[in-house]
Design a protein around this motif. Structure first.
Motif, PDB file in Angstrom:
ATOM      1  N   THR A 130      82.757  25.953 -58.856  1.00  0.00           N
ATOM      2  CA  THR A 130      84.120  26.381 -58.554  1.00  0.00           C
ATOM      3  C   THR A 130      84.237  27.051 -57.205  1.00  0.00           C
ATOM      4  N   ALA A 131      83.148  27.539 -56.658  1.00  0.00           N
ATOM      5  CA  ALA A 131      83.230  28.194 -55.346  1.00  0.00           C
ATOM      6  C   ALA A 131      81.928  27.965 -54.595  1.00  0.00           C
ATOM      7  N   SER A 132      82.021  27.886 -53.302  1.00  0.00           N
ATOM      8  CA  SER A 132      80.819  27.747 -52.476  1.00  0.00           C
ATOM      9  C   SER A 132      80.456  29.093 -51.908  1.00  0.00           C
ATOM     10  N   SER A 133      79.385  29.135 -51.166  1.00  0.00           N
ATOM     11  CA  SER A 133      78.930  30.409 -50.601  1.00  0.00           C
ATOM     12  C   SER A 133      79.870  30.916 -49.521  1.00  0.00           C
ATOM     13  N   ARG A 134      80.698  30.020 -48.948  1.00  0.00           N
ATOM     14  CA  ARG A 134      81.631  30.440 -47.908  1.00  0.00           C
ATOM     15  C   ARG A 134      82.984  30.861 -48.481  1.00  0.00           C
ATOM     16  N   GLY A 135      83.104  30.840 -49.795  1.00  0.00           N
ATOM     17  CA  GLY A 135      84.322  31.312 -50.425  1.00  0.00           C
ATOM     18  C   GLY A 135      85.345  30.230 -50.698  1.00  0.00           C
ATOM     19  N   SER A 136      85.117  28.995 -50.252  1.00  0.00           N
ATOM     20  CA  SER A 136      86.080  27.921 -50.516  1.00  0.00           C
ATOM     21  C   SER A 136      85.825  27.352 -51.914  1.00  0.00           C
ATOM     22  N   THR A 137      86.851  26.823 -52.546  1.00  0.00           N
ATOM     23  CA  THR A 137      86.693  26.230 -53.863  1.00  0.00           C
ATOM     24  C   THR A 137      86.499  24.725 -53.713  1.00  0.00           C
ATOM     25  N   SER A 138      85.689  24.144 -54.607  1.00  0.00           N
ATOM     26  CA  SER A 138      85.410  22.719 -54.468  1.00  0.00           C
ATOM     27  C   SER A 138      85.622  21.941 -55.761  1.00  0.00           C
ATOM     28  N   ASN A 139      85.472  22.559 -56.915  1.00  0.00           N
ATOM     29  CA  ASN A 139      85.592  21.888 -58.214  1.00  0.00           C
ATOM     30  C   ASN A 139      84.759  20.610 -58.288  1.00  0.00           C
ATOM     31  N   THR A 140      83.517  20.655 -57.808  1.00  0.00           N
ATOM     32  CA  THR A 140      82.630  19.498 -57.797  1.00  0.00           C
ATOM     33  C   THR A 140      81.714  19.546 -59.023  1.00  0.00           C
ATOM     34  N   PRO A 141      81.730  18.460 -59.852  1.00  0.00           N
ATOM     35  CA  PRO A 141      80.819  18.452 -60.995  1.00  0.00           C
ATOM     36  C   PRO A 141      79.378  18.181 -60.538  1.00  0.00           C
ATOM     37  N   VAL A 142      78.432  18.861 -61.186  1.00  0.00           N
ATOM     38  CA  VAL A 142      77.009  18.693 -60.890  1.00  0.00           C
ATOM     39  C   VAL A 142      76.288  18.515 -62.226  1.00  0.00           C
ATOM     40  N   ALA A 143      75.509  17.445 -62.321  1.00  0.00           N
ATOM     41  CA  ALA A 143      74.723  17.198 -63.533  1.00  0.00           C
ATOM     42  C   ALA A 143      73.346  17.808 -63.344  1.00  0.00           C
TER      43      ALA A 143
END
Length: 189
Positions: A130-143
């Motif tokens: 839901t969030a990256s280290s830079r504070g942006s949100t991505s909503n990327t699924p990871v298996a």
């Protein structure tokens, strides 16, 4: 009394064959079995008996015969003409031996046919970043996939894999190709 001794000797011979062939006991040799079990039998006669009993046991073990199959097989072996079959006491000894050793021989054959290391377990889950280290949100699924690998008698090793959607699709495509290859081989044989 001679029949009891012969039954014991046949049982010892079968046990020795199983030790050598199925339990990988390299100390058991045909020469050792002859000297320990049938010291007075001529070498050629012993070799013939050894090979006959080894062959019959191999047939029974390869088919993993249940009691009904075993009885039918041993009856057929006793009816063979020309001395290639079993005597009634050899068939009885084989029957008793197989009933006592079937499970252990089956386990041994299964262990010998298994690739090592083997896959013991697979655990997986899909996480949503839901969030990256830079504070942006991505909503990327990871298996996330955890494979438990191990060799017989040893502790497991664990391999952890992380897949994005593209990698999951690539793995699924490869698995479909493998299944197609297996299906084509199975249907042609």
């Amino acid at each position: 009394m001679a029949e009891v001794e012969n039954v014991k000797s046949l049982g010892a011979l079968l046990n020795g064959i199983a030790q050598k062939v199925y339990y990988n006991n390299a100390e058991i040799t045909e020469e050792l079995l002859k000297s320990e079990v049938y010291p007075d039998m001529p070498q050629d006669d012993f070799h013939s008996l050894h090979e006959k009993m080894r062959g019959v046991l191999k047939s029974i073990a390869t088919a993993d015969m249940d009691p009904t199959q075993l009885e039918a097989f041993l009856t057929a072996q006793m009816r063979k003409l020309g001395g290639g079959g079993l005597s009634s006491e050899q068939a009885a000894a084989m029957g008793r031996f197989w009933k006592a050793h079937r499970a252990r021989i089956r386990e041994s054959l299964q262990a010998q046919s298994r690739w090592e290391p083997s896959l013991r377990n697979v655990n997986w889950r899909v996480d949503l970043q839901t969030a990256s280290s830079r504070g942006s949100t991505s909503n990327t699924p990871v298996a996330l996939v955890e494979l438990e690998l191990g060799r017989n008698g040893q502790d497991s090793e664990f391999v952890c894999l992380e897949f994005d959607e593209l990698k999951v699709n690539q793995v699924l495509k490869k698995m479909a190709e493998i299944q197609e290859s297996i299906d084509s081989i199975v249907h042609h044989s």
